[in-house]
Design an enzyme around this catalytic site. Sequence first.
Site, PDB file in Angstrom:
ATOM      1  CB  VAL A   1      10.148  -2.570   9.641  1.00 54.97           C
ATOM      2  CG1 VAL A   1       9.887  -1.578   8.528  1.00 54.97           C
ATOM      3  CG2 VAL A   1      11.518  -2.328  10.248  1.00 54.97           C
TER       4      VAL A   1
ATOM      5  CD  GLN B   1      -6.052  -3.803   2.723  1.00 52.96           C
ATOM      6  OE1 GLN B   1      -5.947  -4.216   1.591  1.00 52.96           O
ATOM      7  NE2 GLN B   1      -5.090  -3.982   3.615  1.00 52.96           N
TER       8      GLN B   1
ATOM      9  NE  ARG C   1      -2.513   1.431   9.900  1.00 49.90           N
ATOM     10  CZ  ARG C   1      -2.996   0.415   9.163  1.00 49.90           C
ATOM     11  NH1 ARG C   1      -2.428  -0.757   9.212  1.00 49.90           N
ATOM     12  NH2 ARG C   1      -4.049   0.602   8.384  1.00 49.90           N
TER      13      ARG C   1
ATOM     14  N   GLY D   1       4.932 -10.661   3.397  1.00 47.11           N
ATOM     15  CA  GLY D   1       5.710 -10.667   4.633  1.00 47.11           C
ATOM     16  C   GLY D   1       5.016 -11.437   5.751  1.00 47.11           C
TER      17      GLY D   1
ATOM     18  CG  MET E   1      -1.878  -1.234   1.167  1.00 48.31           C
ATOM     19  SD  MET E   1      -3.406  -1.015   2.070  1.00 48.31           S
ATOM     20  CE  MET E   1      -2.789  -0.805   3.718  1.00 48.31           C
TER      21      MET E   1
ATOM     22  CD  GLU F   1      15.829  -0.983   5.003  1.00 51.18           C
ATOM     23  OE1 GLU F   1      16.245  -2.106   4.681  1.00 51.18           O
ATOM     24  OE2 GLU F   1      16.146   0.059   4.412  1.00 51.18           O
ATOM     25  N   GLY F   2      11.066  -3.306   5.219  1.00 50.18           N
ATOM     26  CA  GLY F   2      10.320  -4.569   5.092  1.00 50.18           C
ATOM     27  C   GLY F   2       9.942  -4.832   3.640  1.00 50.18           C
ATOM     28  CG  HIS F   3       7.025  -2.349   1.750  1.00 50.16           C
ATOM     29  ND1 HIS F   3       6.830  -1.156   2.386  1.00 50.16           N
ATOM     30  CD2 HIS F   3       5.887  -3.050   1.896  1.00 50.16           C
ATOM     31  CE1 HIS F   3       5.615  -1.122   2.911  1.00 50.16           C
ATOM     32  NE2 HIS F   3       5.020  -2.258   2.628  1.00 50.16           N
TER      33      HIS F   3
HETATM   34  O1  PAF Z   1      -0.142  -6.049   3.300  1.00 52.53           O
HETATM   35  C1  PAF Z   1      -0.562  -5.081   2.620  1.00 52.53           C
HETATM   36  O2  PAF Z   1       0.111  -4.070   2.416  1.00 52.53           O
HETATM   37  C2  PAF Z   1      -1.958  -5.154   2.025  1.00 52.53           C
HETATM   38  O3  PAF Z   1      -2.849  -5.789   2.891  1.00 52.53           O
HETATM   39  C3  PAF Z   1      -1.997  -5.787   0.613  1.00 52.53           C
HETATM   40  C4  PAF Z   1      -1.546  -7.239   0.647  1.00 52.53           C
HETATM   41  C5  PAF Z   1      -1.088  -4.991  -0.325  1.00 52.53           C
HETATM   42  C6  PAF Z   1      -3.413  -5.753   0.066  1.00 52.53           C
HETATM   43  O4  PAF Z   1      -3.905  -4.456  -0.005  1.00 52.53           O
END
Ligand code: PAF
Length: 283
Positions: free
Chosen positions: A184, A61, A187, A147, A30, A35-37
């Site tokens: 990490v 969501q 938020r 993750g 999102m 670092e996690g991404h």
């Molecule tokens: O983990 C997230 O960032 C979200 O829940 C995802 C998997 C991108 C779906 O919107």
Amino acid sequence: MQIITEPRQMQAIAEKLRLNRQFIGVVMTMGALHEGHLSLIKLARQSAGTIILTIFVNPSQFGIDEDLHQYPRPFEQDVALATAAEVDYLFAPVAGTIYPENYQTTLQCGALGERFEGERRPGHFNGVATVVTKLLHITKPHRAIFGEKDAQQLAIIRRLVEDLNLDVDIVSAPIIREENGLAVSSRNIYLSSQERNAASILYQGICHAQKCIAEQNKNLPAIAAEIEQMIRSTPGCRPDYVAFVDEEQFEPAETVEAGKEYRLLIAAYAGSVRLIDNGKICA
Ligand code: PAF
């Protein structure tokens, strides 16, 4: 890196990549990359020839009282980070192309989506399952990396892929932690420096559980109660839930059985910021 905003255009590119025998890896986010991404992108790169990163703050969501409108959207910074991480395609649609006016069809996760995070955030996992399925159809990956930080989300995505016979390999990536153990998360920017220090109690709880189990203490509800107490006695923190589940079904577990794997789930507040964390428990 090419930035794509239209689902049809992304599909056409993905189709062409597949025809050219490119192995596609996708990392869904999102945005507000951290670092996690970046660790997910790195893991994807180990096996995939082409990396697609998706950035989409998925409205379905978020609950009505949640932070959809405040959710950080540092797009320019994300583009720079994705470029540096050698992402090939960035798919960043606007909400109207993912959920057009007449949109009606959604997925229901079942019991797994109604416990823990699902109980606190009604409808959250239906929104996640719906958007993940749509993004899989749009990006057509061979492999998708998620993750372990969102352990229940990962379990739900694995379930959904199996239940709907989706032709994609789901790979999990370990939690990335700050120096004090705090997992990490996008938020974390809402935390003051004092709250950030205090929030390390979640990781200390995981370490406590691992130590108890290594010492053959198998009374999981008692260990969970001790961790709740640790959180409660940390200034500025309060527990939401602390629970052990079996790794396969995500059913609450009372004791440790040989040959089974477990996960400790923690949700707690540091100030007004709700944090989740988890750890694998090895018997
Ligand atoms: O983990 C997230 O960032 C979200 O829940 C995802 C998997 C991108 C779906 O919107």
